[in-house]
Write a protein that holds these residues in place. Structure first.
Motif, mmCIF file in Angstrom:
data_model
loop_
_atom_site.group_PDB
_atom_site.id
_atom_site.type_symbol
_atom_site.label_atom_id
_atom_site.label_comp_id
_atom_site.label_asym_id
_atom_site.label_seq_id
_atom_site.Cartn_x
_atom_site.Cartn_y
_atom_site.Cartn_z
ATOM 1 N N GLN A 41 0.801 -1.219 0.000
ATOM 2 C CA GLN A 41 0.000 0.000 0.000
ATOM 3 C C GLN A 41 0.836 1.273 0.000
ATOM 4 O O GLN A 41 0.473 2.257 -0.661
ATOM 5 N N ASP A 42 1.948 1.296 0.696
ATOM 6 C CA ASP A 42 2.772 2.500 0.701
ATOM 7 C C ASP A 42 3.292 2.813 -0.697
ATOM 8 O O ASP A 42 3.270 3.966 -1.146
ATOM 9 N N ILE A 82 0.287 3.960 -2.850
ATOM 10 C CA ILE A 82 -0.121 5.330 -2.502
ATOM 11 C C ILE A 82 0.810 6.330 -3.169
ATOM 12 O O ILE A 82 0.371 7.330 -3.738
ATOM 13 N N GLU A 95 -0.411 11.721 3.050
ATOM 14 C CA GLU A 95 -1.300 11.584 4.207
ATOM 15 C C GLU A 95 -2.739 11.342 3.760
ATOM 16 O O GLU A 95 -3.439 10.474 4.306
ATOM 17 N N LYS A 98 -3.063 7.798 2.382
ATOM 18 C CA LYS A 98 -3.190 6.795 3.437
ATOM 19 C C LYS A 98 -4.581 6.798 4.042
ATOM 20 O O LYS A 98 -5.154 5.735 4.328
ATOM 21 N N ARG A 99 -5.146 7.973 4.239
ATOM 22 C CA ARG A 99 -6.493 8.059 4.802
ATOM 23 C C ARG A 99 -7.518 7.460 3.836
ATOM 24 O O ARG A 99 -8.444 6.758 4.248
#
Length: 355
Positions: free
Chosen positions: A268-269, A272, A285, A288-289
């Motif tokens: 996921q990182d 993103i 940020e 991620k949200r």
């Protein structure tokens, strides 16, 4: 883009005019490969002939293959990756031979069938939670779903957003007569909200975040709805599927699509950064949200019966609302491809549609 609302007829004219360029491109550089010769009940070849190419309108897969250095592993040439996502635009691209394969919700294939375009679903991903929020215009007095009564709602009957609205109204005990549905193509939803020409519109991420970052200080909000757009599909015109070379290329592409989504979920990182930050221009940020709030494990069924049933319910919903005539939803699915996506992923990524 003009902020004035358009009629559904004007919507169709605008779509055709706006899309003329990509259609012309498709006509000028159609995908190579032999044409015709494969009946829809013939087995799809496993081998992709040399020189085969496809025009593929699936942005996320392109980014996933770039991130994992797999673009060169495709056993065919991608002649173009046009960024065409709205269902009506994909339909126009199919009609103009500008796109061979695309991803959408299951609603655009319903609209295509209703308007005489012969196309088939070749892969299915299930979604078990809502992907859309109902964004309000700046300064709106809407604070909860019952407040929808009497309000002007942006509505695209041939797209997933439209079905989300119909399912939301039904859950609230409302009908289309209890609200004012303003028919617009989904790319105009933001303009209509910003100019307060509609009171509410269904938006997905990262568009919701961008909108609220700009208009939240002016009172814009986003309401949750339980309405689930349960399917993401890959689909292609029948003309493409009757081409043995192109059909074989699509068969070979589906595992890349499914495994790319699995990679995005498991990394996921990296996803993103690649998608939300670099492509969609939102902060890490916010990315991620967004993933924490609407991201979900990809699931690919090896049996499409539940997907067909959900699609049939959607056909009935649209028919009851007076938009399309009812038909057998199974006609939309090319079951020769039924198990390919599920076979390409680990067992934990296989499952059944939640209705």
């Amino acid at each position: 883009m003009s902020s004035s609302l358009v009629s559904s007829a004007g919507y169709r004219r605008l779509t055709r005019a706006a899309f003329a360029g990509v259609v012309a491109l498709g006509l000028a550089s159609c995908s190579s490969g032999s044409s015709g010769g494969l009946a829809l009940d013939d087995a799809v070849p496993d081998q992709v002939p040399d020189g085969t190419s496809l025009s593929v309108s699936i942005k996320t897969t392109r980014l996933q293959l770039e991130a994992t250095d797999q673009l060169a592993d495709l056993p065919f040439t991608v002649s173009d990756w046009p960024d065409v996502s709205a269902g009506p635009d994909v339909i126009q691209a199919f009609r103009g031979n500008a796109v061979d394969l695309a991803t959408n919700a299951a609603i655009p294939p319903i609209q295509a069938h209703a308007t005489g375009l012969d196309a088939k679903i070749v892969a299915v991903r299930e979604k078990e939670q809502p992907q859309y929020l109902l964004a309000t215009a700046p300064g709106s007095d809407i604070t909860e779903l019952p407040d929808l009564r009497g309000k002007k709602i942006a509505f695209s009957p041939g797209q997933a957003q439209g079905v989300v609205i119909l399912r939301t109204l039904k859950a609230q005990g409302l009908t289309t007569k209890d609200v004012q549905l303003v028919e617009l193509p989904s790319p105009q939803f933001l303009t209509a909200l910003q100019s307060k020409q509609v009171d509410i519109a269904p938006l997905s991420e990262p568009t919701v975040t961008k909108y609220l970052n700009q208009y939240g200080p002016d009172g814009a909000k986003a309401l949750a709805t339980d309405a689930v757009d349960a399917l993401t599909v890959l689909w292609a015109p029948v003309e493409v599927l009757q081409d043995p070379a192109k059909a074989a290329a699509i068969k070979a592409f589906i595992p890349f699509w499914a495994r790319g989504e699995v990679w995005a979920w498991e990394n996921q990182d990296a996803w993103i950064q690649k998608y939300y930050v670099e492509s969609e221009q939102v902060s890490a940020e916010d990315g991620k949200r967004i993933v924490a709030s609407v991201g979900q494990r990809p699931v690919y069924p090896a049996n499409w019966d539940a997907a067909v049933e959900w699609t049939q319910d959607t056909v009935q919903l649209l028919s009851d609302a007076g938009y399309f005539s009812e038909f057998d939803a199974d006609e939309l699915f090319d079951r020769r491809f039924e198990t390919i996506a599920a076979d390409a992923v680990p067992a934990e990524y296989r499952g059944g549609v939640q209705r």
